[in-house]
Design an enzyme around this catalytic site. Structure first.
Site, mmCIF file in Angstrom:
data_model
loop_
_atom_site.group_PDB
_atom_site.id
_atom_site.type_symbol
_atom_site.label_atom_id
_atom_site.label_comp_id
_atom_site.label_asym_id
_atom_site.label_seq_id
_atom_site.Cartn_x
_atom_site.Cartn_y
_atom_site.Cartn_z
ATOM 1 N N THR A 1 18.351 71.553 39.282
ATOM 2 C CA THR A 1 17.434 72.530 38.656
ATOM 3 C C THR A 1 18.108 73.337 37.551
ATOM 4 O OG1 THR A 1 16.037 72.681 40.623
ATOM 5 C CG2 THR A 1 16.005 74.565 39.130
ATOM 6 N N ASP B 1 21.740 59.915 44.975
ATOM 7 C CA ASP B 1 21.304 61.119 45.672
ATOM 8 C C ASP B 1 20.020 60.840 46.457
ATOM 9 O OD1 ASP B 1 20.108 64.393 44.581
ATOM 10 O OD2 ASP B 1 21.284 63.833 46.358
ATOM 11 N N HIS B 2 19.934 61.294 47.697
ATOM 12 C CA HIS B 2 18.738 61.145 48.531
ATOM 13 C C HIS B 2 18.233 59.707 48.595
ATOM 14 C CE1 HIS B 2 18.217 65.296 49.623
ATOM 15 N NE2 HIS B 2 18.392 65.657 48.360
ATOM 16 N N SER C 1 21.275 75.147 43.241
ATOM 17 C CA SER C 1 21.119 75.756 41.913
ATOM 18 C C SER C 1 20.917 77.264 42.003
ATOM 19 C CB SER C 1 19.949 75.127 41.150
ATOM 20 O OG SER C 1 20.352 73.906 40.562
ATOM 21 N N GLY D 1 14.709 72.869 44.045
ATOM 22 C CA GLY D 1 13.799 73.434 43.062
ATOM 23 C C GLY D 1 14.117 74.863 42.644
ATOM 24 N N ASN E 1 25.367 70.239 45.029
ATOM 25 C CA ASN E 1 24.309 69.516 44.319
ATOM 26 C C ASN E 1 23.529 70.433 43.372
ATOM 27 O OD1 ASN E 1 25.079 67.329 45.833
ATOM 28 N ND2 ASN E 1 23.007 66.797 46.496
HETATM 29 O O1 TD4 Z 1 20.082 69.285 46.177
HETATM 30 C C1 TD4 Z 1 19.792 68.925 45.038
HETATM 31 C C2 TD4 Z 1 19.733 69.933 43.895
HETATM 32 O O2 TD4 Z 1 18.939 71.002 44.239
HETATM 33 P P1 TD4 Z 1 18.531 72.099 43.139
HETATM 34 O O3 TD4 Z 1 17.057 71.937 42.917
HETATM 35 O O4 TD4 Z 1 18.878 73.427 43.758
HETATM 36 O O5 TD4 Z 1 19.317 71.855 41.873
HETATM 37 N N1 TD4 Z 1 19.570 67.609 44.765
HETATM 38 O O6 TD4 Z 1 19.825 66.690 45.728
HETATM 39 C C3 TD4 Z 1 18.980 67.154 43.513
HETATM 40 C C4 TD4 Z 1 17.571 66.674 43.818
HETATM 41 C C5 TD4 Z 1 17.065 65.878 42.634
HETATM 42 C C6 TD4 Z 1 15.601 65.531 42.823
HETATM 43 O O7 TD4 Z 1 15.331 64.569 41.862
HETATM 44 P P2 TD4 Z 1 13.876 63.936 41.705
HETATM 45 O O8 TD4 Z 1 13.010 65.026 41.123
HETATM 46 O O9 TD4 Z 1 14.094 62.809 40.756
HETATM 47 O O10 TD4 Z 1 13.440 63.476 43.066
HETATM 48 CA CA CA Z 2 16.584 65.037 53.915
HETATM 49 NA NA NA Z 3 23.546 63.784 47.440
HETATM 50 ZN ZN ZN Z 4 19.220 67.482 47.590
#
Ligand code: TD4
Ligand code: CA
Ligand code: NA
Ligand code: ZN
Length: 311
Positions: free
Chosen positions: A260, A88-89, A217, A185, A257
């Site tokens: 949170t 992810d990311h 979330s 978040g 995704n």
């Molecule tokens: O889009 C989302 C989820 O979003 P959400 O916050 O609504 O669940 N995500 O991509 C999850 C982001 C995870 C971030 O992890 P780190 O703290 O380790 O960097």
């Molecule tokens: Ca981005």
């Molecule tokens: Na992703």
């Molecule tokens: Zn994300």
């Protein structure tokens, strides 16, 4: 069974439902996700951020990537449901290469804060490298408000549907995350939850590929209440309501995704257990409620996204 993320998302795209992509940092969250998927007969996408690779690898992202592949493959190969593992990311080449080499199902290259031409160029390279290793690729257009891949965006920059069409044609990326107003978040939206459905519909119409909703979330109030009854302070927390999640799936979102909501459930269970069991110190006991609450939130999300029975 351990599968390429494309197998899960092409089916979801064809049949019009959403699949949860659940973030993990440790073994207990993997337990919750696998158990929920088995009980609901739902496909699951497990995903790790770059921070998770560092955390699990105890400072070594290559070790973290190999560890998550080993753990997830072990569980995936012992159940019927399709299980995929996604980075992810991914924003640093080192993390993306570590995951491709370790055997991840897919990687996200997030260059959405860069100018379009740069995003296209880097995504094209990652697609070529990943596809050569039978790994699928997710990319992002637009920016979520808040902190995202170490970049603080004051406000969200919504996707331009015409850029999306060009981006997908030129990069051949497998999945696209169009920014439509969410943020990561527990404190989303200034006022009422509002997403740009028109943009989403246009992006789907113009690209036809599986789409990803980031910052999805809901911030489940049941879990917020339990956590706050046990010492947490989550005042003002707000997420994407279930009915709005359903609408995004109706308009073409296939990967949802979710991080949170899992964190909130886990801390609610942990706080409640610790407050009620002053004598307990066995981690297999004091993590149990946390895992159960997390599993419940995941199962409920599978119902909302309509991925139940879709294996
Ligand atoms: O889009 C989302 C989820 O979003 P959400 O916050 O609504 O669940 N995500 O991509 C999850 C982001 C995870 C971030 O992890 P780190 O703290 O380790 O960097
Ligand atoms: Ca981005
Ligand atoms: Na992703
Ligand atoms: Zn994300």
């Amino acid at each position: 069974a351990y599968v390429n993320t494309k197998v899960i998302l092409d089916k979801a795209n064809k049949e019009g439902y959403g699949v949860g992509a659940f973030n993990v940092n440790n073994l207990e969250f993997i337990h919750a996700i696998i158990e929920a998927g088995v009980e609901k007969k739902s496909p699951v996408i497990i995903q790790t951020s770059q921070g998770a690779l560092k955390y699990a690898g105890d400072g070594d992202v290559y070790r973290g990537a190999r560890l998550f592949v080993k753990m997830v493959r072990e569980f995936a190969d012992s159940v019927e449901i399709p299980v995929a593992l996604n980075l992810d990311h991914g924003s640093k080449l080192e993390n993306i290469m570590a995951c491709i080499q370790a055997g991840y199902s897919s990687v996200m290259i997030d260059a959405s804060h860069s100018p379009l031409e740069e995003n296209i160029a880097i995504t094209k390279d990652i697609v070529r490298i990943a596809h050569a290793a039978n790994v699928s690729v997710e990319a992002e257009l637009g920016q979520l408000a808040g902190i995202e891949d170490d970049v603080v965006a004051e406000h969200s920059v919504l996707v331009d549907p015409n850029e999306a069409k060009r981006f997908v044609e030129e990069t051949k990326v497998d999945f696209l995350a169009p920014a439509i107003g969410t943020s990561h978040g527990a404190f989303k939206f200034k006022g009422t939850a509002k997403l740009d459905f028109d943009r989403l519909k246009e992006v789907k119409e113009l690209t036809k590929i599986p789409l990803v909703l980031h910052g999805a979330s809901s911030v489940v109030q049941e879990m917020v209440k339990i956590a706050e009854a046990n010492g947490a302070d989550f005042g003002g927390s707000k997420g994407v309501p279930s009915d709005i999640l359903k609408e995004t799936v109706k308009y073409g979102i296939n990967k949802v995704n979710t991080d949170t909501d899992l964190r909130m459930a886990y801390i609610a269970g942990l706080r409640e257990f610790l407050n009620n069991n002053p004598k307990e110190f066995d981690p297999r006991k004091y993590f149990a409620t946390a895992k159960e609450y997390t599993k419940k939130v995941i199962m409920d999300r599978m119902e909302v996204l309509d991925s139940v029975g879709k294996i």
